[in-house]
Design a protein around this motif. Structure first.
Motif, PDB file in Angstrom:
ATOM      1  N   ALA A  81       0.835  -1.204   0.000  1.00  0.00           N
ATOM      2  CA  ALA A  81       0.000   0.000   0.000  1.00  0.00           C
ATOM      3  C   ALA A  81       0.872   1.258   0.000  1.00  0.00           C
ATOM      4  O   ALA A  81       0.570   2.243  -0.686  1.00  0.00           O
ATOM      5  CB  ALA A  81      -0.924  -0.004   1.211  1.00  0.00           C
ATOM      6  N   CYS A  82       1.956   1.220   0.760  1.00  0.00           N
ATOM      7  CA  CYS A  82       2.884   2.360   0.780  1.00  0.00           C
ATOM      8  C   CYS A  82       3.508   2.568  -0.600  1.00  0.00           C
ATOM      9  O   CYS A  82       3.658   3.707  -1.064  1.00  0.00           O
ATOM     10  CB  CYS A  82       3.979   2.126   1.816  1.00  0.00           C
ATOM     11  SG  CYS A  82       3.418   2.179   3.532  1.00  0.00           S
ATOM     12  N   ALA A  83       3.858   1.462  -1.242  1.00  0.00           N
ATOM     13  CA  ALA A  83       4.444   1.552  -2.579  1.00  0.00           C
ATOM     14  C   ALA A  83       3.439   2.141  -3.566  1.00  0.00           C
ATOM     15  O   ALA A  83       3.785   2.982  -4.402  1.00  0.00           O
ATOM     16  CB  ALA A  83       4.900   0.167  -3.042  1.00  0.00           C
TER      17      ALA A  83
ATOM     18  N   SER B  93      12.241   4.376  -4.494  1.00  0.00           N
ATOM     19  CA  SER B  93      11.049   3.579  -4.192  1.00  0.00           C
ATOM     20  C   SER B  93      11.192   2.166  -4.741  1.00  0.00           C
ATOM     21  O   SER B  93      10.757   1.195  -4.109  1.00  0.00           O
ATOM     22  CB  SER B  93       9.803   4.248  -4.780  1.00  0.00           C
ATOM     23  OG  SER B  93       9.593   5.523  -4.215  1.00  0.00           O
ATOM     24  N   GLY B  94      11.810   2.052  -5.917  1.00  0.00           N
ATOM     25  CA  GLY B  94      12.054   0.729  -6.479  1.00  0.00           C
ATOM     26  C   GLY B  94      12.993  -0.083  -5.609  1.00  0.00           C
ATOM     27  O   GLY B  94      12.796  -1.290  -5.410  1.00  0.00           O
TER      28      GLY B  94
ATOM     29  N   ALA C 172       8.381  -2.946  -7.500  1.00  0.00           N
ATOM     30  CA  ALA C 172       9.728  -2.486  -7.857  1.00  0.00           C
ATOM     31  C   ALA C 172       9.855  -2.361  -9.367  1.00  0.00           C
ATOM     32  O   ALA C 172      10.411  -1.380  -9.889  1.00  0.00           O
ATOM     33  CB  ALA C 172      10.769  -3.465  -7.310  1.00  0.00           C
ATOM     34  N   ASP C 173       9.317  -3.340 -10.065  1.00  0.00           N
ATOM     35  CA  ASP C 173       9.354  -3.329 -11.524  1.00  0.00           C
ATOM     36  C   ASP C 173       8.628  -2.102 -12.078  1.00  0.00           C
ATOM     37  O   ASP C 173       9.111  -1.436 -13.002  1.00  0.00           O
ATOM     38  CB  ASP C 173       8.712  -4.616 -12.041  1.00  0.00           C
ATOM     39  CG  ASP C 173       8.939  -4.828 -13.518  1.00  0.00           C
ATOM     40  OD1 ASP C 173      10.091  -5.085 -13.906  1.00  0.00           O
ATOM     41  OD2 ASP C 173       7.965  -4.730 -14.286  1.00  0.00           O
ATOM     42  N   ALA C 174       7.488  -1.784 -11.497  1.00  0.00           N
ATOM     43  CA  ALA C 174       6.701  -0.639 -11.967  1.00  0.00           C
ATOM     44  C   ALA C 174       7.449   0.678 -11.750  1.00  0.00           C
ATOM     45  O   ALA C 174       7.442   1.561 -12.620  1.00  0.00           O
ATOM     46  CB  ALA C 174       5.356  -0.605 -11.244  1.00  0.00           C
ATOM     47  N   PHE C 175       8.102   0.819 -10.600  1.00  0.00           N
ATOM     48  CA  PHE C 175       8.859   2.042 -10.323  1.00  0.00           C
ATOM     49  C   PHE C 175      10.000   2.217 -11.326  1.00  0.00           C
ATOM     50  O   PHE C 175      10.222   3.319 -11.849  1.00  0.00           O
ATOM     51  CB  PHE C 175       9.430   2.001  -8.904  1.00  0.00           C
ATOM     52  CG  PHE C 175       8.437   2.334  -7.827  1.00  0.00           C
ATOM     53  CD1 PHE C 175       7.813   3.573  -7.790  1.00  0.00           C
ATOM     54  CD2 PHE C 175       8.134   1.409  -6.840  1.00  0.00           C
ATOM     55  CE1 PHE C 175       6.901   3.885  -6.785  1.00  0.00           C
ATOM     56  CE2 PHE C 175       7.226   1.707  -5.839  1.00  0.00           C
ATOM     57  CZ  PHE C 175       6.600   2.947  -5.808  1.00  0.00           C
ATOM     58  N   LEU C 176      10.727   1.141 -11.584  1.00  0.00           N
ATOM     59  CA  LEU C 176      11.884   1.238 -12.474  1.00  0.00           C
ATOM     60  C   LEU C 176      11.455   1.509 -13.915  1.00  0.00           C
ATOM     61  O   LEU C 176      12.095   2.293 -14.629  1.00  0.00           O
ATOM     62  CB  LEU C 176      12.715  -0.045 -12.379  1.00  0.00           C
ATOM     63  CG  LEU C 176      13.307  -0.324 -10.988  1.00  0.00           C
ATOM     64  CD1 LEU C 176      14.092  -1.630 -10.988  1.00  0.00           C
ATOM     65  CD2 LEU C 176      14.197   0.823 -10.531  1.00  0.00           C
ATOM     66  N   LYS C 177      10.376   0.866 -14.341  1.00  0.00           N
ATOM     67  CA  LYS C 177       9.878   1.136 -15.694  1.00  0.00           C
ATOM     68  C   LYS C 177       9.394   2.578 -15.817  1.00  0.00           C
ATOM     69  O   LYS C 177       9.574   3.215 -16.868  1.00  0.00           O
ATOM     70  CB  LYS C 177       8.748   0.160 -16.042  1.00  0.00           C
ATOM     71  CG  LYS C 177       9.227  -1.254 -16.339  1.00  0.00           C
ATOM     72  CD  LYS C 177       8.162  -2.087 -17.024  1.00  0.00           C
ATOM     73  CE  LYS C 177       6.982  -2.343 -16.134  1.00  0.00           C
ATOM     74  NZ  LYS C 177       5.993  -3.270 -16.759  1.00  0.00           N
ATOM     75  N   ALA C 178       8.792   3.092 -14.759  1.00  0.00           N
ATOM     76  CA  ALA C 178       8.326   4.483 -14.780  1.00  0.00           C
ATOM     77  C   ALA C 178       9.507   5.441 -14.911  1.00  0.00           C
ATOM     78  O   ALA C 178       9.433   6.451 -15.627  1.00  0.00           O
ATOM     79  CB  ALA C 178       7.531   4.785 -13.511  1.00  0.00           C
ATOM     80  N   ALA C 179      10.597   5.126 -14.214  1.00  0.00           N
ATOM     81  CA  ALA C 179      11.789   5.974 -14.299  1.00  0.00           C
ATOM     82  C   ALA C 179      12.334   5.998 -15.722  1.00  0.00           C
ATOM     83  O   ALA C 179      12.673   7.059 -16.258  1.00  0.00           O
ATOM     84  CB  ALA C 179      12.858   5.472 -13.329  1.00  0.00           C
ATOM     85  N   VAL C 180      12.405   4.829 -16.342  1.00  0.00           N
ATOM     86  CA  VAL C 180      12.907   4.754 -17.719  1.00  0.00           C
ATOM     87  C   VAL C 180      11.992   5.527 -18.665  1.00  0.00           C
ATOM     88  O   VAL C 180      12.456   6.227 -19.574  1.00  0.00           O
ATOM     89  CB  VAL C 180      13.027   3.282 -18.167  1.00  0.00           C
ATOM     90  CG1 VAL C 180      13.346   3.193 -19.659  1.00  0.00           C
ATOM     91  CG2 VAL C 180      14.105   2.568 -17.356  1.00  0.00           C
ATOM     92  N   SER C 181      10.698   5.438 -18.423  1.00  0.00           N
ATOM     93  CA  SER C 181       9.733   6.054 -19.348  1.00  0.00           C
ATOM     94  C   SER C 181       9.794   7.576 -19.357  1.00  0.00           C
ATOM     95  O   SER C 181       9.419   8.203 -20.357  1.00  0.00           O
ATOM     96  CB  SER C 181       8.311   5.599 -18.999  1.00  0.00           C
ATOM     97  OG  SER C 181       7.885   6.168 -17.768  1.00  0.00           O
TER      98      SER C 181
END
Length: 282
Positions: A21-23, A46-47, A59-68
């Motif tokens: 939930a925090c993530a 956050s990742g 974690a995967d979602a955070f890292l993909k968001a950073a790349v995007s």
């Protein structure tokens, strides 16, 4: 991370739900920040926290968001009221991101090294400053990561998270993909060196990049491979071609290689170091 400490890394159903939930809260609030580098830093942080808490999909979602959002980074930013190039800040972020990727397991639905490839694709498409070597510097920085990924045991890991060393277990297909990507990156770096060589005014830039690639191949490459060994020698010669390298640094480098060659499993360096010569500065 405090919850992880209290639970000693082993979450209950309630604490696992809490950290997820925090993530999720972080994921939906980070885009509201105006500073692009604040968003990038928080996505990466956050990742890292999500991965440490075994929240792999988050974690995967955070890292993909950073790349995007990398393409959104402007070429200049305001720092203390002054307009400065963003290139150094972006390179620092990318290097930190690359270090993180060693412990991030591949997603089963996205293919081998998908985050590494995604990052490199963004780097290739990004509009860098004119006459900038930043793109090839990222490529050079990615080579040690790929070399580390090919090892049977990784340099570091996240407790209770299986990295690619466990997922692939040294699968030849995985190692083949790493080798192909390394060859592609080295090829693009060499193409850039050739482009710089067309103008004598770029001699120092060419020499600096050649020496950087030489150092990476020396530290992380298997120089028992004749082709790779010859490439390192060519890079050394190119870096010294116009007398741009400091003799003191070159001498220390040769001394270090000679010292390494005395180790039983590094005897193959003896032949390489004998072919590395010093050229006086002009």
């Amino acid at each position: 991370m405090e919850t992880r400490r209290v639970m000693r890394g082993s979450h209950s159903r309630k604490t696992a739900a809490f950290v997820r939930a925090c993530a999720a809260y972080s994921f939906i609030t980070i885009p509201s920040l105006s500073s692009i580098f604040s968003r990038l830093s928080l996505y990466l942080l956050s990742g890292q926290v999500a991965l440490a808490n075994q929240c792999l999909s988050q974690a995967d979602a955070f890292l993909k968001a950073a790349v995007s959002i990398l393409p959104e980074v402007p070429r200049s930013i305001s720092v203390d009221g002054k307009l400065r190039s963003s290139e150094s800040f972006l390179l620092d972020f990318i290097n930190n991101f690359l270090a993180m990727l060693l412990v991030v397991p591949d997603h089963p639905e996205h293919g081998v090294l998908y985050l590494v490839r995604g990052l490199l694709n963004m780097v290739q498409d990004y509009t860098w400053e004119d006459n900038s070597d930043a793109k090839v510097r990222v490529y050079i920085s990615a080579l040690p990561l790929l070399a580390a990924m090919s090892q049977e045991t990784y340099l570091y890991s996240v407790p209770k998270v299986d990295s690619n060393e466990t997922l692939y277990g040294g699968d030849p297909k995985f190692l083949s993909e790493i080798n192909k990507l390394c060859e592609t990156l080295i090829g693009q770096i060499l193409d850039h060196l050739k482009t710089l060589g067309r103008d004598e005014q770029n001699a120092r830039r060419q020499g600096t990049i050649a020496l950087s690639l030489f150092a990476v191949l020396l530290a992380h490459g298997d120089l028992r491979n004749n082709k790779l060994s010859q490439l390192t020698i060519n890079l050394w010669n190119l870096s010294h071609k116009h007398g741009c390298c400091e003799t003191r640094i070159s001498v220390r480098t040769l001394e270090s290689i000679k010292h390494q060659a005395q180790q039983p499993d590094m005897a193959h360096l003896s032949d390489t170091v004998q072919r590395l010569t010093l050229q006086s500065r002009t």
